[in-house]
Write a protein that holds these residues in place. Structure first.
Motif, short mmCIF file in Angstrom:
data_model
loop_
_atom_site.label_atom_id
_atom_site.label_comp_id
_atom_site.label_asym_id
_atom_site.label_seq_id
_atom_site.Cartn_x
_atom_site.Cartn_y
_atom_site.Cartn_z
N ILE A 70 6.79 1.01 -3.85
CA ILE A 70 5.77 0.07 -3.36
C ILE A 70 5.43 0.38 -1.91
O ILE A 70 6.30 0.53 -1.06
N ILE A 119 3.05 -1.24 1.08
CA ILE A 119 2.20 -2.36 1.48
C ILE A 119 1.51 -2.01 2.79
O ILE A 119 2.17 -1.88 3.83
N ILE A 136 0.29 0.80 -4.53
CA ILE A 136 -0.15 0.55 -3.16
C ILE A 136 -0.82 -0.83 -3.11
O ILE A 136 -1.71 -1.13 -3.91
N ILE A 137 -0.33 -1.65 -2.18
CA ILE A 137 -0.92 -2.98 -1.97
C ILE A 137 -1.57 -2.97 -0.60
O ILE A 137 -0.94 -2.57 0.38
N ARG A 170 -8.03 4.75 -6.50
CA ARG A 170 -7.28 4.01 -7.51
C ARG A 170 -8.12 2.79 -7.88
O ARG A 170 -9.02 2.40 -7.14
N LEU A 188 -0.31 -13.17 -4.34
CA LEU A 188 0.17 -11.78 -4.29
C LEU A 188 1.66 -11.74 -4.64
O LEU A 188 2.11 -10.88 -5.41
N LEU A 195 7.13 -5.61 -9.76
CA LEU A 195 7.29 -4.73 -8.60
C LEU A 195 8.54 -5.10 -7.84
O LEU A 195 9.12 -4.30 -7.13
#
Lengths: 339, 264
Positions: free
Chosen positions: A276, A278, A298-299, B237, B254, B263
Motif C-alpha cells: 500500500i 498512500i 496506490i491511495i 490506473r 477511506l 488492504l
C-alpha cells in the motif's frame, strides 16, 4: 598481482553490502544476470570490494557461479577513485561481456569512471536488458523524460556497462544448493590516485523503504511540521495493522528539509514496491510516479481534483489532508480496538 | 588567493515538470517531441548555479555558465546571468545536437580547457531529459581532475573544496584540492528568485558563442545516441474515488474501504 584465470565473456555483477548482509539490489542484479545467462549460456560472476568481507562473499556465492573478492584495507571505505581503479583491473583480467551495477549512489559514482577507463559507453537506470542474438549487442531499455517515455538503446562495444533500476526486476530466488567458487583477487591499489579524501561520515537515521509493506508519503501540499505530524500519526496507526510502515515523500518535502533525502521516493530517490502506498498532498509528477510503479495499491489524497496523481492511483480522495487524515486515523484506530 | 574561476555547465531541457502528454513520441523518427512546453535550464543545473553563486558571496570569484546544444534559446539561458552569473558561453553547432554522454562531455571539456583556467566545475547530478547522470564525472575524467558526485553542500577552503556528498543513509564530508568537478543534487537548494526586471537588465549583455570549428572539434569524432525504440509509458490506473459529503466523511469512508478491500 592478479590471480584470476583469464577467460573471456561472462556477466559480472558488482555486489554491494548493506549493513551486515548484501544489499537487496545485488540479488536483483544477480536475477537479471541469470536471466541473460540462460540465453547466452554464460557464467555469472559477482565481485565485491571492501575489507574483511568474507561473510558477505560467502553469502553471495550461493547466487553466483563465481565470486571475486577484492579484499583490501584501502578498500574498507568506499572511495570512488580507488574502487574504479580496482574494478578496472578486474575487468581487464576477466574481460566480461556485461558489467551489471545497481542504480545506486555508490555505483553511479563508479560506473561512469569505469566506462571512461574501459573506453566504452554506459547506460544508466535500465529496467530491461536483452542480447541481440545475431550481433551479441546489448539492448537496454530505460525510462527517460522523468519516466514519460521508455527508450531502448543499443550498446555495441564490450564490456557493456549498465546500471539497473532498483525494483525493476525480480531478485534471484532461492539460494542454489551448490555454492560458487570464491576467488581472491588482489588489485594493485595506488593510494596516490585517491585525490578525494574522506573527512567524516554522517549517518542519518537508517531507513529501508524498499522493504516496507506500507508507505505514507507526503508532497508539496504538506507545507510544514504540523502537516508532517499528521503523516507520522497515520504511519503509527497503520503500524497496528501492518508490518513495516514507513514515512516517505516526494522531492519538495526533502527540499523543504521536512524529511531526510534517504526517505525521498521518485526518479532521484528510492524506487519502492509496497503493498500500500498512500500519497498525501503529492501532485503526482512523473518524476515521483516513476518511483512507485511497483506499488500494489496506490491511495491518493489531494485537494485538487485535477492532480495527476489520481490518474496513477487505485483509490482517490478529493479533499484537504488536514480534514481527511484525522478522520482516517480515528477510524483506523477504532478498527484496531476491535481486533 | 587570486580570483576563483567557477564554471557551471547548464543544459537546456524541455520543462521536466511538463505534463506527460506534452511529450509526444515519434516512433518512426525515434524522437521525442515536446509540444507546448517551454525549454528551461535543467533543474539540477540550476542547483549547481545556486551553489556557484553562494560561493561567490563568500569568495572573490567569477562564475561562468556554459551550455551546449544544436540550437539554444538565449532568453532561457540568460536567466543564469540574471541570477548573478558573470558570463554566459554557448557551445552551439548543428553537430552538437543529440550527442551521447561521452561526446557531450568531450565538447564541454574542450571548451573548459580553452578558458583561462578553472578551479571549480559544477554540473547538475543528471539532466531532466535523458536522466543519464554521467556527463559530469566524464568531464572530470577527461580533464583528469578529481570528480565528486551528489553534493548537497560545497565550500571552498584554503584552495580545497569541502563537499557534503549524499550516501546511503546520510552523507559524507569529503575534501579535494582544486581544480575539481562537483555534481550537485537537489538538496543543495533551489536557484534564487530571478525577477523579470533582472531578466530585462541582462537582455543586452553579450554572449560568447563557440562552434565545433572554434573548439577545433572534428564533427566526425562526435557520436549520437543509438536509439532502437521509443514507447510512451502508461502509468494509468483506474481510480476509484471515495465518496462523502465532507473531507471528514471521505476520510472515514477511506478507512472503511481499506478494511473492506482487505488492504489492512
Amino acid at each position: 598481482m592478479n590471480n584470476a584465470t583469464r577467460e573471456d565473456g561472462g556477466i559480472l555483477v558488482l555486489a554491494e553490502k548493506e549493513g551486515q548482509g548484501i544489499a537487496p539490489m545485488t540479488l536483483e542484479l544477480l536475477g537479471m544476470g541469470r536471466r541473460i545467462a540462460e540465453e547466452t549460456k554464460e557464467t555469472v560472476y559477482a565481485a565485491m570490494l571492501g575489507h574483511e568481507i568474507a561473510n558477505s562473499t560467502k553469502e553471495i556465492s550461493q547466487f553466483a557461479d563465481r565470486v571475486y573478492s577484492l579484499d583490501h584495507s584501502l578498500l574498507a571505505n568506499f572511495q570512488a577513485e580507488l574502487y574504479a581503479g580496482a574494478l578496472e583491473e578486474l575487468c581487464r583480467n576477466l574481460n566480461p561481456d556485461i558489467v551489471l551495477m545497481g542504480h545506486t549512489l555508490t555505483s553511479l559514482d563508479l560506473a561512469p569512471r569505469l566506462a571512461f577507463k574501459m573506453g566504452v559507453q554506459i547506460m544508466t537506470d535500465c529496467i530491461q536488458l536483452s542480447i541481440v542474438p545475431e550481433t551479441g549487442n546489448l539492448l537496454c531499455s530505460k525510462p527517460v523524460y522523468g519516466g514519460k517515455v521508455v527508450t531502448t538503446f543499443e550498446l555495441k562495444k564490450k564490456p557493456f556497462i549498465v546500471t539497473l533500476r532498483p525494483k525493476a526486476v525480480e531478485p534471484f530466488g532461492q539460494p542454489r544448493p551448490v555454492q560458487g567458487e570464491i576467488i581472491d583477487f588482489d588489485p594493485v591499489i595506488n593510494e596516490s590516485t585517491a585525490k578525494v579524501q574522506l573527512i567524516e561520515t554522517i549517518r542519518e537515521e537508517s531507513v529501508s523503504l524498499n522493504k516496507a509493506e506500507a508507505i505514507v508519503a507526503g508532497g508539496r501540499g504538506i507545507r510544514d511540521a504540523e502537516g508532517l505530524k499528521l503523516l507520522k500519526e497515520l504511519v503509527r496507526v497503520l503500524g497496528r495493522h501492518l508490518n513495516r510502515v514507513e514515512l516517505g515523500g516526494s522531492r519538495p518535502l526533502v527540499d523543504a528539509r521536512l524529511i531526510p533525502s534517504s526517505r525521498q521516493i521518485g526518479l532521484t530517490g528510492e524506487k519502492v514496491a509496497p503493498a500500500i502506498y498512500i500519497a498525501v498532498g503529492i501532485s503526482g509528477s512523473l518524476q515521483h510516479v516513476t518511483g512507485i510503479l511497483g506499488a500494489k495499491k496506490i491511495i491518493a489524497i489531494n485537494s485538487n481534483p485535477k492532480a495527476p496523481i489520481f490518474g496513477a492511483a487505485d483509490y482517490g480522495v478529493i479533499g484537504g489532508f488536514e480534514d481527511v487524515l484525522p478522520a482516517l486515523i480515528r477510524k483506523l484506530e477504532e478498527f484496531g480496538c476491535r481486533n | 588567493m587570486s580570483k576563483l574561476n567557477v564554471i557551471v555547465c547548464a543544459k537546456q531541457v524541455p520543462d521536466p515538470e511538463g505534463p506527460a502528454d506534452a511529450f509526444q513520441v515519434d516512433s518512426e523518427a525515434k524522437k521525442i517531441i515536446p509540444v507546448g512546453i517551454p525549454p528551461v535550464i535543467n533543474p539540477f543545473d540550476e542547483n549547481a548555479l545556486e551553489v556557484a553563486l553562494r560561493i561567490k558571496e563568500h569568495h572573490a570569484a567569477t562564475v561562468k555558465v556554459i551550455s551546449m546544444g544544436g540550437q539554444l534559446a538565449r532568453p532561457v539561458l540568460r536567466k543564469a546571468l540574471a541570477a548573478g552569473a558573470d558570463d554566459l558561453i554557448l557551445l552551439e553547432d548543428p553537430h552538437f545536437k543529440d550527442l551521447n554522454s561521452f561526446s557531450t562531455a568531450y565538447v564541454l571539456a574542450s571548451a573548459i580547457k580553452k578558458m583561462e583556467g578553472y578551479d571549480l566545475i559544477l554540473t547538475g547530478r543528471q539532466a531532466g531529459d535523458w536522466d543519464f547522470g554521467v556527463t559530469g564525472l566524464l568531464i572530470s575524467e577527461i580533464l583528469q581532475i578529481p570528480g565528486i558526485s551528489f553534493a548537497q553542500k560545497v565550500e571552498i577552503e584554503d584552495h580545497h573544496v569541502l563537499v557534503e556528498k549524499l550516501s546511503l543513509n546520510g552523507y559524507e564530508v569529503v575534501k579535494a584540492p582544486l581544480p575539481v568537478l562537483v555534481t550537485v543534487s537537489g538538496e543543495a537548494g533551489e536557484l534564487r528568485y530571478v525577477s523579470v526586471r533582472a531578466l530585462q537588465g541582462v537582455g543586452k549583455k553579450p554572449i560568447e558563442t563557440y562552434t565545433a570549428k572554434d573548439l577545433e572539434i572534428a564533427p566526425a569524432s562526435l557520436e549520437g545516441r543509438k536509439i532502437v525504440d521509443l514507447v510512451s509509458t502508461n502509468v494509468r490506473r483506474e481510480c476509484k474515488f471515495i465518496e462523502g459529503v465532507s473531507p471528514l466523511e471521505k476520510g472515514e469512508n477511506l478507512a472503511a474501504c481499506m478494511k473492506n478491500e482487505m488492504l489492512i
